[in-house]
Design a protein around this motif. Structure first.
Motif, PDB file in Angstrom:
ATOM      1  N   ASP A  41       0.969  -1.174  -0.023  1.00  0.00           N
ATOM      2  CA  ASP A  41       0.084  -0.108   0.011  1.00  0.00           C
ATOM      3  C   ASP A  41       0.803   1.153   0.111  1.00  0.00           C
ATOM      4  OD1 ASP A  41      -3.208   0.941   0.750  1.00  0.00           O
ATOM      5  OD2 ASP A  41      -1.340   2.182   1.543  1.00  0.00           O
ATOM      6  N   ARG A  77       0.658   7.926   1.727  1.00  0.00           N
ATOM      7  CA  ARG A  77       0.291   9.217   1.218  1.00  0.00           C
ATOM      8  C   ARG A  77      -0.140   9.552  -0.131  1.00  0.00           C
ATOM      9  NH1 ARG A  77       4.199   9.439   4.980  1.00  0.00           N
ATOM     10  NH2 ARG A  77       3.504  10.300   7.311  1.00  0.00           N
ATOM     11  N   PHE A  78      -0.721   8.674  -0.678  1.00  0.00           N
ATOM     12  CA  PHE A  78      -0.981   8.821  -2.110  1.00  0.00           C
ATOM     13  C   PHE A  78      -1.990   9.724  -2.528  1.00  0.00           C
ATOM     14  CE2 PHE A  78      -3.247   7.382  -6.061  1.00  0.00           C
ATOM     15  CZ  PHE A  78      -2.281   7.414  -7.037  1.00  0.00           C
ATOM     16  N   HIS A 116      -5.545  13.652 -10.539  1.00  0.00           N
ATOM     17  CA  HIS A 116      -5.355  12.283 -10.850  1.00  0.00           C
ATOM     18  C   HIS A 116      -4.725  11.502 -11.862  1.00  0.00           C
ATOM     19  CE1 HIS A 116      -8.611  11.905  -7.618  1.00  0.00           C
ATOM     20  NE2 HIS A 116      -8.643  10.360  -7.933  1.00  0.00           N
ATOM     21  N   GLY A 138      -7.138   1.451  -6.070  1.00  0.00           N
ATOM     22  CA  GLY A 138      -6.361   2.583  -5.137  1.00  0.00           C
ATOM     23  C   GLY A 138      -4.825   2.320  -5.471  1.00  0.00           C
ATOM     24  N   ASP A 139      -4.345   2.403  -4.414  1.00  0.00           N
ATOM     25  CA  ASP A 139      -2.777   2.423  -3.956  1.00  0.00           C
ATOM     26  C   ASP A 139      -2.576   1.105  -3.613  1.00  0.00           C
ATOM     27  OD1 ASP A 139      -3.857   3.059  -1.810  1.00  0.00           O
ATOM     28  OD2 ASP A 139      -2.518   4.675  -1.302  1.00  0.00           O
ATOM     29  N   ARG A 169      -3.332  -5.527  -8.814  1.00  0.00           N
ATOM     30  CA  ARG A 169      -3.716  -4.206  -8.129  1.00  0.00           C
ATOM     31  C   ARG A 169      -5.129  -4.473  -7.651  1.00  0.00           C
ATOM     32  NH1 ARG A 169      -5.932   1.124 -10.944  1.00  0.00           N
ATOM     33  NH2 ARG A 169      -5.719   2.438  -9.046  1.00  0.00           N
ATOM     34  N   ARG A 193       5.016   3.731   8.288  1.00  0.00           N
ATOM     35  CA  ARG A 193       5.129   3.439   7.048  1.00  0.00           C
ATOM     36  C   ARG A 193       6.458   3.137   6.326  1.00  0.00           C
ATOM     37  NH1 ARG A 193       1.253   7.496   8.312  1.00  0.00           N
ATOM     38  NH2 ARG A 193      -0.899   7.068   7.284  1.00  0.00           N
TER      39      ARG A 193
HETATM   40  N1  LIG Z   1      -4.607   8.763  -8.938  1.00  0.00           N
HETATM   41  C1  LIG Z   1      -5.223   7.807  -8.602  1.00  0.00           C
HETATM   42  N2  LIG Z   1      -5.770   7.927  -7.083  1.00  0.00           N
HETATM   43  C2  LIG Z   1      -6.433   6.816  -6.602  1.00  0.00           C
HETATM   44  C3  LIG Z   1      -6.755   5.791  -7.426  1.00  0.00           C
HETATM   45  N3  LIG Z   1      -7.580   4.619  -6.596  1.00  0.00           N
HETATM   46  C4  LIG Z   1      -7.509   5.491  -5.371  1.00  0.00           C
HETATM   47  N4  LIG Z   1      -6.830   6.697  -5.483  1.00  0.00           N
HETATM   48  C5  LIG Z   1      -6.639   7.538  -4.325  1.00  0.00           C
HETATM   49  O1  LIG Z   1      -5.520   7.025  -3.628  1.00  0.00           O
HETATM   50  C6  LIG Z   1      -5.869   7.561  -2.163  1.00  0.00           C
HETATM   51  C7  LIG Z   1      -5.594   6.422  -1.137  1.00  0.00           C
HETATM   52  O2  LIG Z   1      -5.597   6.838  -0.226  1.00  0.00           O
HETATM   53  P1  LIG Z   1      -5.182   6.208   1.124  1.00  0.00           P
HETATM   54  O3  LIG Z   1      -4.418   5.106   1.038  1.00  0.00           O
HETATM   55  O4  LIG Z   1      -6.628   5.968   1.689  1.00  0.00           O
HETATM   56  O5  LIG Z   1      -4.379   7.429   1.995  1.00  0.00           O
HETATM   57  P2  LIG Z   1      -2.811   7.573   1.998  1.00  0.00           P
HETATM   58  O6  LIG Z   1      -2.747   9.047   1.310  1.00  0.00           O
HETATM   59  O7  LIG Z   1      -2.196   6.742   1.059  1.00  0.00           O
HETATM   60  O8  LIG Z   1      -2.591   7.515   3.269  1.00  0.00           O
HETATM   61  P3  LIG Z   1      -1.812   6.374   3.925  1.00  0.00           P
HETATM   62  O9  LIG Z   1      -2.015   5.250   3.047  1.00  0.00           O
HETATM   63  O10 LIG Z   1      -2.381   6.149   5.309  1.00  0.00           O
HETATM   64  O11 LIG Z   1      -0.318   6.514   3.806  1.00  0.00           O
HETATM   65  C8  LIG Z   1      -7.209   8.147  -2.254  1.00  0.00           C
HETATM   66  O12 LIG Z   1      -6.968   9.436  -2.213  1.00  0.00           O
HETATM   67  C9  LIG Z   1      -7.644   7.802  -3.683  1.00  0.00           C
HETATM   68  O13 LIG Z   1      -8.782   8.896  -3.892  1.00  0.00           O
HETATM   69  C10 LIG Z   1      -6.520   5.882  -8.832  1.00  0.00           C
HETATM   70  O14 LIG Z   1      -6.715   4.870  -9.384  1.00  0.00           O
HETATM   71  N5  LIG Z   1      -5.584   6.826  -9.351  1.00  0.00           N
END
Ligand SMILES: Nc1nc2c(ncn2[C@@H]2O[C@H](COP(=O)(O)OP(=O)(O)OP(=O)(O)O)[C@@H](O)[C@H]2O)c(=O)[nH]1
Length: 919
Positions: free
Chosen positions: A788, A791-792, A801, A830-831, A827, A910
């Motif tokens: 994971d 902070r994505f 995006h 998300g991230d 995948r 992290r």
């Molecule tokens: N650009 C992009 N963003 C995505 C995608 N799928 C999910 N996201 C974003 O990825 C982010 C995932 O956030 P989180 O994992 O909850 O938060 P984080 O910022 O990674 O924080 P931590 O995991 O706690 O470090 C969210 O803001 C989603 O909107 C995608 O396919 N593309």
């Protein structure tokens, strides 16, 4: 002469001729009754005249006319002669009558004179004492003649009379007194008639002189004779209406006259021809004279009364006589005319009968000739059966029919029965019995007689009873036998032909018929084959009477069309061809294909000879073919090839699919489309399946005309005939390149992450399941790393995006770069990424170490800068690891374990790696 007597020979001749004619005609009628004379003769007789026939009759008629003219001339001569004879007879009759009258007058006057002389003698003796009344009473005087007798004295005084009361009357002035005064001769004086003043009667006075011996007048004796005495006598003479009898003196004084025209009494004849003739000394004779009294012309005969100065004339009225004679002549000529007419009538009747007879004989002769010709034409023989004697008479023809010479065949009853076919005996007895009884007028029998050489001859016998006994028993039969062998042969041939035709028509899988349309529109089927009748369940008699029983089966939607087609065919006499439907009683619909040829008949009707086929199956096939044709021209490319795989037919879709035109494909072999991508073994296997199963389908790479290769979904179906031999192959080609691509896209969408092209959660779960299954088989350990990004969200929020997507794509690429071929990078969304490390060995510590090593490698690789042009971003990730030890662990449980370890790493700040169960 009597006319009937005169014509008697003619009548007798005619009667004899007529009797002879009638006898011959009776004979002819009898012949006609035996049908030996054409019955049409009578009609023809009145319609046709033959000069040849008339010529002899003309000669006869000429003879008749000459005979009749001679007869009439002879009649004329006879009448002339008769006239003369009659005239002579008339004159003779007149003469006789005058003689009779003269004799009557002479006797009367003689008797009166005798009475007068007696009275004079007695007066001279007795003087005035003479009793004249007594003399009369004593019948001394004939009172029939003497009406009155008396004596006048010398002075003319009437002194004596037989009537005592008669007063003296002075008669001296009378001529019958004065003549005696003047003349002294003793002669009889006959006075002119004078009318008695008392009685009113006309009297003739006869007087004689009475004189003394010295010659001195002593008186006059007088006798009165009643004129009626003469008139009554003359009235008894038949002289006709105009006849007259006259008694007159030579001086012309009429003494008595009898006539129905005028009396003539008291007159004096002037210059009567009789007086002149008497004066010439002819005492009697004839003369014709017109009476000055009544102006009637008469034929007179006069005769002087012998011994007296008197003469008498007897006359017939010439007009009356001539009228009588003319009437007699007319009657005579009438009789002659009637005789002539009868002669002509009899002649005409004779001619008519003669011609009729000739006609009869000609007809009879013709009939005889015809009969002979008919009989001689062969096949007809005559026979006669004498039932009483029990034998037959047969003519030469019948004998010849049976192979015998004339007179050779035995003709007894037993011979006939021996010659009769045994099977015909019962029929003969059954038919003959009512004929012999008279219940049936004619015998008609078909039978067989044995030929002389042994074979059977078919004959039709017709016979009648021509003579019966008083008790009605048949005594004689006559008849004919007609050879029917040839007819029977023809009938048998016709029957066999008909049977053949019937069998053929029964075998023909069609309905044969004869359809007839009458001028009034009524229709029927004079003939219908067995199939026809069986199909409709009708009898021939039913369809022969009415066709509506058949037409009732017509489909309601086709009735008008059928009717119109029949009307056109029948009116225009054009062949009838039509396919139409029938609706069966059970509701099914069947198709009929009808053909007929119309033919106009003499009676105005039209007869159609035709056949109807049941084309229901063909129609269904056609419908199926139609559907197949539509299907053939559907979007799927289709190829029909023969058993040698030579292309017979392709559809338009094939043309579109392959680029080959129809003419370019037809005739080529089906390997036309080979792309070369499949080897020979592939095709060998394919045809093997086709040969075994009759069907194959699958993907195959083929090549279009332009060289493009496409993925073809090919199905090949074998078409076999009834014997199981391959006749055709039907190939259906479908270009599935696009479909395949789509399927792949769908598959990709279903199992791969569209952004990174990494397996998605679903595929990951399959891989994990396979991994677990493999763990059970090969005992190899594996590890699941849950990655994971840290902070994505911040990246997305800060740079958008797109930048986040680019980062995710590059992360995926770096993760794949960190693992082996057998490993999986997925995948989850998300991230979040998952890395599955397979085949980590059988030892857990080594496997765990390997997993940790890979995780560290990932962290290190992700920490390197990414290619984000407008973003300067350093990435880190948190990784949770779980080891796949248990083969029966669920994929979800593995992911939960890894996810849990990942959260532990997050929680640790992290950019860290944690192992589940170890932390
Ligand atoms: N650009 C992009 N963003 C995505 C995608 N799928 C999910 N996201 C974003 O990825 C982010 C995932 O956030 P989180 O994992 O909850 O938060 P984080 O910022 O990674 O924080 P931590 O995991 O706690 O470090 C969210 O803001 C989603 O909107 C995608 O396919 N593309």
């Amino acid at each position: 002469m009597c006319p009937s007597v005169a014509d008697q020979p003619l009548w007798v001749f005619c009667a004899v001729v007529m009797v002879a004619r009638l006898r011959r005609i009776k004979l002819l009628h009898r012949l006609q009754g035996q049908n030996l004379v054409n019955p049409q003769f009578k009609k023809g007789f009145f319609l046709k005249f033959s000069w040849k026939l008339l010529l002899p009759h003309g000669v006869v008629w000429l003879g008749v006319c000459v005979t009749m003219a001679a007869f009439l001339w002879w009649n004329h001569l006879v009448m002339q002669k008769e006239w003369q004879v009659n005239e002579q007879a008339t004159r003779r009759e007149l003469s006789n009558l005058s003689r009779l009258s003269q004799e009557h007058a002479r006797r009367t006057f003689y008797a009166a004179d005798q009475a007068l002389q007696l009275v004079r003698t007695l007066y001279l003796r007795d003087g005035m004492k003479l009793d004249l009344a007594a003399l009369v009473r004593q019948s001394t005087l004939d009172t029939g003649i003497v009406h009155q007798v008396g004596i006048m004295d010398a002075y003319g005084i009437y002194r004596l009379s037989n009537w005592p009361a008669t007063p003296p009357v002075d008669l001296s002035d009378r001529a019958y007194f004065k003549v005696h005064v003047v003349r002294a001769a003793d002669e009889l004086f006959v006075s002119a008639p004078e009318q008695n003043q008392v009685s009113g009667k006309w009297m003739i006075q006869l007087t004689r002189r009475i004189h003394h011996p010295d010659g001195v007048l002593a008186g006059v004796a007088m006798v009165s004779v009643d004129v009626d005495y003469f008139s009554d006598f003359y009235a008894s003479l038949d002289l006709g209406e105009q006849g007259v009898t006259t008694l007159a003196g030579l001086n012309g004084e009429v003494l008595a006259r009898r006539s129905k025209v005028a009396s003539g009494m008291g007159i004096k004849l002037g210059h009567a021809p009789a007086m002149d003739l008497l004066a010439q000394g002819q005492r009697e004779g004839f003369f014709e004279h017109v009476s000055p009294i009544d102006r009637v012309e008469r034929l007179h005969h006069y005769r002087q009364v012998t011994g007296f100065p008197l003469f008498i004339t007897v006359a017939f009225g010439l007009q009356e006589y001539r009228a009588y004679k003319q009437s007699e002549q007319r009657m005579r000529w009438g009789m002659a005319a009637l005789g002539s007419v009868l002669l002509l009538s009899l002649s005409a009747l004779f001619s008519w009968h003669r011609m009729r007879e000739q006609r009869y004989f000609h007809e009879l002769q013709d009939s005889h000739e015809r009969m002979n010709l008919t009989l001689d034409s062969g096949g007809v023989g005559l026979w006669e059966w004498d039932l009483a004697q029990g034998h037959f008479w047969v003519d030469e023809r019948l004998e010849a029919l049976l192979g015998f010479h004339p007179g050779e065949m035995a003709v007894g009853n037993s011979d006939f029965m021996h010659r009769l076919h045994p099977d015909d005996t019962v029929t003969l007895n059954r038919l003959l019995s009512p004929v012999l009884k008279g219940d049936v007028p004619q015998l008609v029998l078909e039978h067989r007689l044995r030929h002389k050489d042994g074979h059977w001859v078919w004959l039709t016998a017709r016979g009648k009873v021509v003579r019966r006994g008083e008790d009605g028993r048949a005594l004689r039969m006559v008849g004919t036998d007609v050879d029917r062998t040839e007819q029977k042969r023809l009938e048998e041939a016709a029957r066999q032909s008909q049977d053949l035709l019937q069998n053929l028509t029964d075998q023909v899988p069609a309905e044969l018929f004869q359809f007839k349309v009458h001028p009034d529109g009524h229709s029927c089927y004079p003939y219908a084959s067995k199939h026809f009748l069986d199909f409709y369940g009708l009898t021939l008699a039913q369809v022969q009477s009415d066709a509506s029983l058949v037409s009732a089966w017509q489909h309601p939607d086709d009735v008008a069309m059928i009717k119109q087609s029949i009307i056109e065919s029948v009116t225009q006499l054009t062949p009838w061809k039509l396919e139409y439907r029938l609706r069966l009683p059970d509701g099914r619909v069947c198709w009929r294909n009808g053909h007929a040829v119309p033919q106009k008949m003499a009676d105005g009707s039209v007869v159609c000879y035709g056949v109807i086929f049941d084309v229901t199956e063909r129609k269904l096939v056609e419908q199926e073919l139609s559907v197949a044709a539509v299907a053939f021209e559907s979007s799927s490319a289709m190829v029909v090839s023969d058993s040698q795989q030579r292309i017979l037919r392709v559809n338009q879709a094939f043309v579109v699919l392959t680029g080959y035109a129809v003419h370019e494909a037809v005739g080529r072999f089906s390997g036309l489309l080979n792309s070369g991508r499949q080897d020979a073994a592939f095709y060998q296997a394919m045809w093997q399946v086709i040969g075994e199963k009759g069907y194959w389908e699958g993907e195959i790479w083929n090549r279009r005309q332009n060289g493009d290769v496409f993925l073809d979904w090919l199905s090949i179906t074998v078409v076999k005939d009834a014997q199981g031999c391959v006749t055709n192959y039907v190939s259906v080609h479908s270009d599935i390149t696009l479909r395949k691509r789509t399927e792949e896209e769908v598959h990709k969408l279903a199992f791969f992450d569209p952004l990174t092209n990494l397996p998605n959660r679903r595929l990951l779960q399959d891989r994990l399941q396979q991994l677990c299954a493999a763990r059970a088989r090969n005992n190899q350990l594996a590890a699941v790393l849950f990655v994971d990004l840290d902070r994505f969200k911040q990246l997305n929020d800060t740079h958008g995006h797109d930048q986040g997507d680019d980062l995710l794509i590059q992360v995926a690429q770096r993760l794949q770069a960190c693992v082996r071929e057998v490993d999986t990078v997925a995948r989850l969304g998300g991230d979040e990424f998952v890395v599955v490390l397979a085949q980590l060995g059988e030892e857990l510590p080594q496997a765990q170490a390997s997993a940790l090593w890979v995780a560290q490698k990932i962290l290190k690789l992700l920490a390197e800068p990414f290619d984000l042009p407008r973003v300067g971003w350093t990435l880190s990730a948190s990784i949770g690891v779980t080891m796949v030890v248990e083969p029966r662990v669920l994929p979800e449980d593995l992911l939960k374990q890894a996810d849990g370890a990942m959260y532990v790493a997050k929680a640790a700040g992290r950019n860290a790696v944690r192992i589940w169960g170890v932390v």
